[in-house]
Design a protein around this motif. Structure first.
Motif, PDB file in Angstrom:
ATOM      1  N   PRO A   7       0.815  -1.221   0.000  1.00 42.72           N
ATOM      2  CA  PRO A   7       0.000   0.000   0.000  1.00 42.72           C
ATOM      3  C   PRO A   7       0.848   1.269   0.000  1.00 42.72           C
ATOM      4  CG  PRO A   7      -0.870  -1.577   1.580  1.00 42.72           C
ATOM      5  CD  PRO A   7       0.450  -2.115   1.082  1.00 42.72           C
ATOM      6  N   ALA A   8       1.973   1.226   0.684  1.00 41.48           N
ATOM      7  CA  ALA A   8       2.850   2.396   0.712  1.00 41.48           C
ATOM      8  C   ALA A   8       3.445   2.661  -0.663  1.00 41.48           C
ATOM      9  CB  ALA A   8       3.954   2.204   1.746  1.00 41.48           C
ATOM     10  N   ILE A   9       3.788   1.608  -1.383  1.00 41.27           N
ATOM     11  CA  ILE A   9       4.344   1.752  -2.731  1.00 41.27           C
ATOM     12  C   ILE A   9       3.293   2.341  -3.664  1.00 41.27           C
ATOM     13  CG2 ILE A   9       5.193   0.465  -4.730  1.00 41.27           C
ATOM     14  CD1 ILE A   9       6.520  -1.472  -2.716  1.00 41.27           C
ATOM     15  N   ILE A  10       2.057   1.867  -3.530  1.00 41.35           N
ATOM     16  CA  ILE A  10       0.974   2.381  -4.367  1.00 41.35           C
ATOM     17  C   ILE A  10       0.753   3.861  -4.094  1.00 41.35           C
ATOM     18  CG2 ILE A  10      -1.522   2.234  -4.790  1.00 41.35           C
ATOM     19  CD1 ILE A  10      -1.243  -0.823  -4.365  1.00 41.35           C
ATOM     20  N   LYS A  11       0.738   4.259  -2.815  1.00 42.52           N
ATOM     21  CA  LYS A  11       0.555   5.671  -2.463  1.00 42.52           C
ATOM     22  C   LYS A  11       1.689   6.516  -3.017  1.00 42.52           C
ATOM     23  CE  LYS A  11      -2.297   5.342   1.648  1.00 42.52           C
ATOM     24  NZ  LYS A  11      -2.429   5.622   3.060  1.00 42.52           N
ATOM     25  N   LEU A  12       2.915   6.010  -2.928  1.00 42.26           N
ATOM     26  CA  LEU A  12       4.068   6.735  -3.446  1.00 42.26           C
ATOM     27  C   LEU A  12       3.956   6.896  -4.965  1.00 42.26           C
ATOM     28  CD1 LEU A  12       6.813   8.075  -3.087  1.00 42.26           C
ATOM     29  CD2 LEU A  12       7.852   5.803  -3.270  1.00 42.26           C
ATOM     30  N   ALA A  13       3.554   5.833  -5.654  1.00 42.76           N
ATOM     31  CA  ALA A  13       3.400   5.892  -7.108  1.00 42.76           C
ATOM     32  C   ALA A  13       2.327   6.897  -7.493  1.00 42.76           C
ATOM     33  CB  ALA A  13       3.072   4.508  -7.650  1.00 42.76           C
ATOM     34  N   GLN A  14       1.214   6.932  -6.755  1.00 45.90           N
ATOM     35  CA  GLN A  14       0.144   7.886  -7.028  1.00 45.90           C
ATOM     36  C   GLN A  14       0.617   9.318  -6.812  1.00 45.90           C
ATOM     37  OE1 GLN A  14      -2.842   6.285  -4.408  1.00 45.90           O
ATOM     38  NE2 GLN A  14      -3.814   5.087  -6.052  1.00 45.90           N
ATOM     39  N   ALA A  15       1.403   9.534  -5.758  1.00 50.35           N
ATOM     40  CA  ALA A  15       1.921  10.868  -5.476  1.00 50.35           C
ATOM     41  C   ALA A  15       2.865  11.328  -6.579  1.00 50.35           C
ATOM     42  CB  ALA A  15       2.630  10.881  -4.124  1.00 50.35           C
ATOM     43  N   ILE A  16       3.701  10.432  -7.059  1.00 55.43           N
ATOM     44  CA  ILE A  16       4.628  10.772  -8.150  1.00 55.43           C
ATOM     45  C   ILE A  16       3.842  11.070  -9.429  1.00 55.43           C
ATOM     46  CG2 ILE A  16       6.426   9.858  -9.666  1.00 55.43           C
ATOM     47  CD1 ILE A  16       7.500   8.348  -7.167  1.00 55.43           C
ATOM     48  N   ALA A  17       2.806  10.268  -9.702  1.00 55.25           N
ATOM     49  CA  ALA A  17       1.991  10.486 -10.892  1.00 55.25           C
ATOM     50  C   ALA A  17       1.332  11.852 -10.852  1.00 55.25           C
ATOM     51  CB  ALA A  17       0.933   9.382 -11.014  1.00 55.25           C
ATOM     52  N   GLU A  18       0.867  12.268  -9.684  1.00 50.78           N
ATOM     53  CA  GLU A  18       0.256  13.593  -9.541  1.00 50.78           C
ATOM     54  C   GLU A  18       1.261  14.703  -9.839  1.00 50.78           C
ATOM     55  OE1 GLU A  18      -2.820  14.947  -8.890  1.00 50.78           O
ATOM     56  OE2 GLU A  18      -3.554  12.923  -9.274  1.00 50.78           O
ATOM     57  N   LEU A  19       2.502  14.497  -9.426  1.00 48.63           N
ATOM     58  CA  LEU A  19       3.530  15.516  -9.642  1.00 48.63           C
ATOM     59  C   LEU A  19       3.926  15.655 -11.101  1.00 48.63           C
ATOM     60  CD1 LEU A  19       5.886  14.825  -6.603  1.00 48.63           C
ATOM     61  CD2 LEU A  19       4.390  16.805  -6.941  1.00 48.63           C
ATOM     62  N   VAL A  20       3.948  14.551 -11.828  1.00 46.10           N
ATOM     63  CA  VAL A  20       4.415  14.595 -13.214  1.00 46.10           C
ATOM     64  C   VAL A  20       3.280  14.765 -14.218  1.00 46.10           C
ATOM     65  CG1 VAL A  20       6.480  13.248 -12.740  1.00 46.10           C
ATOM     66  CG2 VAL A  20       4.416  12.075 -13.477  1.00 46.10           C
ATOM     67  N   ARG A  21       2.028  14.659 -13.788  1.00 48.84           N
ATOM     68  CA  ARG A  21       0.887  14.819 -14.687  1.00 48.84           C
ATOM     69  C   ARG A  21       0.818  16.276 -15.146  1.00 48.84           C
ATOM     70  NH1 ARG A  21      -4.064  13.050 -11.887  1.00 48.84           N
ATOM     71  NH2 ARG A  21      -3.195  11.029 -12.379  1.00 48.84           N
TER      72      ARG A  21
END
Length: 101
Positions: A7-21
């Protein structure tokens, strides 16, 4: 090395996706062309070959001032509104033949 749960990896991936979108997810702008376009651009827009367009002009299928025009410098330009009307007539006549057939 930091151990992360799934779950932590998924949250981190979502946060990164928000930054680069990109900030604006809207479709790219469309560029409208002029009403009268070169034979080359008309070929691209209509799917007809340049040769087919020239033949329609030479044979009189397309009429000057209706589907095409000649510029002051002698260049030939296709009237895209005239082309649309020409295609519409062909579609309408096919529909009439189907209905009456």
């Amino acid at each position: 090395m930091i151990a992360m749960t799934e779950p932590a990896i998924i949250k981190l991936a979502q946060a990164i996706a928000e930054l680069v979108r990109p900030a604006n997810d809207a479709a790219p702008p469309q560029i409208n062309t002029a009403r009268n376009v070169t034979i080359a651009l008309a070929a691209t827009k209509t799917g007809l070959s340049e040769k087919a367009i020239r033949r329609k002009i030479e044979s009189g299928v397309w009429i000057e001032g209706r589907e095409w025009t000649r510029a002051i410098d002698g260049g030939i330009y296709i009237d895209m509104e005239g082309y649309d009307r020409w295609v519409g007539k062909a579609v309408a006549s096919k529909s009439a033949k189907i209905v009456s057939g």
